[in-house]
Design a protein around this motif. Structure first.
Motif, PDB file in Angstrom:
ATOM      1  N   THR A   1       0.840  -1.207   0.000  1.00  0.00           N
ATOM      2  CA  THR A   1       0.000   0.000   0.000  1.00  0.00           C
ATOM      3  C   THR A   1       0.868   1.247   0.000  1.00  0.00           C
ATOM      4  O   THR A   1       0.592   2.214  -0.722  1.00  0.00           O
ATOM      5  CB  THR A   1      -0.917   0.000   1.251  1.00  0.00           C
TER       6      THR A   1
ATOM      7  N   ALA B   1       0.757   3.968  -2.995  1.00  0.00           N
ATOM      8  CA  ALA B   1       0.389   5.360  -2.701  1.00  0.00           C
ATOM      9  C   ALA B   1       1.494   6.312  -3.152  1.00  0.00           C
ATOM     10  O   ALA B   1       1.221   7.347  -3.773  1.00  0.00           O
ATOM     11  CB  ALA B   1       0.122   5.511  -1.201  1.00  0.00           C
TER      12      ALA B   1
ATOM     13  N   VAL C   1      -4.536  10.766  -3.596  1.00  0.00           N
ATOM     14  CA  VAL C   1      -4.545   9.667  -2.636  1.00  0.00           C
ATOM     15  C   VAL C   1      -5.142  10.160  -1.316  1.00  0.00           C
ATOM     16  O   VAL C   1      -4.634  11.117  -0.723  1.00  0.00           O
ATOM     17  CB  VAL C   1      -3.111   9.131  -2.385  1.00  0.00           C
TER      18      VAL C   1
ATOM     19  N   LEU D   1      -5.565   9.961   2.496  1.00  0.00           N
ATOM     20  CA  LEU D   1      -4.627   9.460   3.503  1.00  0.00           C
ATOM     21  C   LEU D   1      -5.199   9.603   4.909  1.00  0.00           C
ATOM     22  O   LEU D   1      -5.773  10.641   5.250  1.00  0.00           O
ATOM     23  CB  LEU D   1      -3.330  10.274   3.435  1.00  0.00           C
TER      24      LEU D   1
ATOM     25  N   THR E   1       0.617   6.854   6.959  1.00  0.00           N
ATOM     26  CA  THR E   1       0.844   8.073   6.181  1.00  0.00           C
ATOM     27  C   THR E   1       2.285   8.560   6.325  1.00  0.00           C
ATOM     28  O   THR E   1       2.880   9.044   5.363  1.00  0.00           O
ATOM     29  CB  THR E   1      -0.194   9.141   6.581  1.00  0.00           C
TER      30      THR E   1
ATOM     31  N   ILE F   1       4.218   6.509   3.956  1.00  0.00           N
ATOM     32  CA  ILE F   1       3.981   6.962   2.575  1.00  0.00           C
ATOM     33  C   ILE F   1       4.768   8.252   2.298  1.00  0.00           C
ATOM     34  O   ILE F   1       5.394   8.402   1.248  1.00  0.00           O
ATOM     35  CB  ILE F   1       2.466   7.157   2.328  1.00  0.00           C
TER      36      ILE F   1
ATOM     37  N   LEU G   1      -6.833   6.436  -4.964  1.00  0.00           N
ATOM     38  CA  LEU G   1      -6.636   5.432  -3.925  1.00  0.00           C
ATOM     39  C   LEU G   1      -7.100   5.996  -2.588  1.00  0.00           C
ATOM     40  O   LEU G   1      -6.825   7.159  -2.282  1.00  0.00           O
ATOM     41  CB  LEU G   1      -5.139   5.060  -3.834  1.00  0.00           C
TER      42      LEU G   1
ATOM     43  N   VAL H   1      -6.468   5.160   1.222  1.00  0.00           N
ATOM     44  CA  VAL H   1      -5.687   4.340   2.152  1.00  0.00           C
ATOM     45  C   VAL H   1      -6.465   4.242   3.464  1.00  0.00           C
ATOM     46  O   VAL H   1      -6.742   5.259   4.099  1.00  0.00           O
ATOM     47  CB  VAL H   1      -4.292   4.966   2.392  1.00  0.00           C
TER      48      VAL H   1
END
Ligand code: TXA
Ligand code: MG
Length: 328
Positions: free
Chosen positions: A8, A12, A22, A24, A121, A124, A161, A163
């Protein structure tokens, strides 16, 4: 808590690099993220949110060492707040560095930056490497999302996306502190997930609340944070007279009270009474409860205003703004 799932994180980060959108998770609310250095991606954020481009975005970074890429004139107080609170529910407004694009700041000379406290996050942000501009992942003026399902319901296929990092633990947007005019002029621009007392303990004094964001100031606050139902925000002492004055048949009432294990839903003759533990619990559940009262068909929501201390300051701010949405 959610485990950090490497696939993931990679997906992302790749989508962000490609100029995608995205959603988040953060500790405050879900954000609608895009590469803060990519004007086309930022334009998509404004389009999907339906937000005027004059409303600037917060840049999310992986840690405080990246602050210098985005801001200049970083004051001693800014450094101290960053060190003490980040990752956490605090956004700092500082003079922007030359490389920050106008699309993010709305053309202003300042930039808003924060390090969010959510492991997924943060992973990411680290993998992506740059800054992620992210407003709350809801349509402009509506209730902010505190679960991935809320984002799905609001923005659905308009994001590349979503998440899922579980429900937000704070549940209210970050506290915004303006340090762009020097430490001596520090001010709170938006009360939020870091309470004024916690902030004062770090700063060494209480900061003034400046702004159109101030609660209970004369004049009309901006309409914002609004569910579909009409919201009436009242002092607890005025609750009974307010309810007696309404002839609506489907009313949601939100009150503070003992409610171990989360909000307690009590069916009443005219709708629902939701009891929530004060302060952190109320903050954490407020937006989900507003959405649920909408889903259960309440036409009006009457919420009691908490005392303007700790997270009550931000809760009252959001309720007053939600109430303003139907009065303007
Ligand atoms: O908790 C949060 O702050 C969430 C999560 C996603 O991080 N984000 C959030 O973003 O609430 P948004 O876009 O819904 O609210 C951002 C606020 C707006 O009120 C905007 O005016 C203010 O930040 N802001 C952004 N840049 C600013 C600047 N340069 N000067 C003053 N205010 C700024
Ligand atoms: Mg918002």
């Amino acid at each position: 808590m959610s485990d950090v799932d490497d696939a993931t994180v990679e997906r992302a980060a790749e989508l962000l690099r490609a100029g995608g959108l995205v959603a988040l998770p953060t500790e405050t609310v879900y954000g609608l993220g895009a590469d803060a250095a990519n004007p086309a991606a930022i334009a998509k954020v404004f389009a999907v949110k339906g937000r005027p481009t004059s409303h600037p975005l917060i840049v999310h970074i992986a840690d405080a060492t990246q602050l210098d890429r985005w801001a200049t004139g970083i004051t001693p107080l800014a450094r101290r707040l960053a060190e003490r609170v980040w990752p956490g529910p605090l956004t700092l407004v500082l003079p922007r560095s030359a490389s920050v694009i106008d699309a993010v700041t709305g053309g202003q000379s300042t930039v808003a930056v924060r390090v969010p406290a959510h492991p997924l996050t943060l992973a990411i942000l680290r993998r992506f490497g740059g800054g992620v501009a992210a407003p709350s992942a809801n349509r402009f003026g509506k209730v902010s999302p505190t679960t991935a399902d809320h984002v799905r319901a609001d923005l659905g296929s308009d994001v590349d996306l979503i998440v899922d990092g579980g429900p937000c633990t704070v549940g209210l947007e970050s506290t915004i502190v303006d340090l762009s005019r020097g430490d001596e002029h520090a001010a709170i621009l938006r009360p939020g997930g870091l309470g004024p007392e916690d902030l004062a303990a770090i700063v060494g004094r209480a900061l003034p609340l400046h702004t159109s964001h101030a609660v209970r100031v004369p004049g009309q606050p901006d309409a914002h944070y609004a569910p579909r139902a009409r919201v009436i925000a009242v002092e607890a002492s005025a609750l009974d007279t307010t309810l007696a004055s309404l002839d609506d048949t489907s009313i949601g009432v939100i009150v503070e009270g003992p409610a171990a294990g989360g909000p307690q839903w009590i069916a009443t003759q005219r709708g629902w009474r939701v009891v929530i533990d004060p302060d952190r619990e109320l903050a954490r559940h407020l937006y989900a409860v507003l959405r649920e009262l909408d889903a259960r068909g309440c036409g009006v929501i009457v919420a009691t205003l908490p005392a303007a201390e700790r997270l009550g300051l931000a809760i009252a701010d959001r309720l007053v703004r939600a109430a303003a949405a139907r009065n303007t």
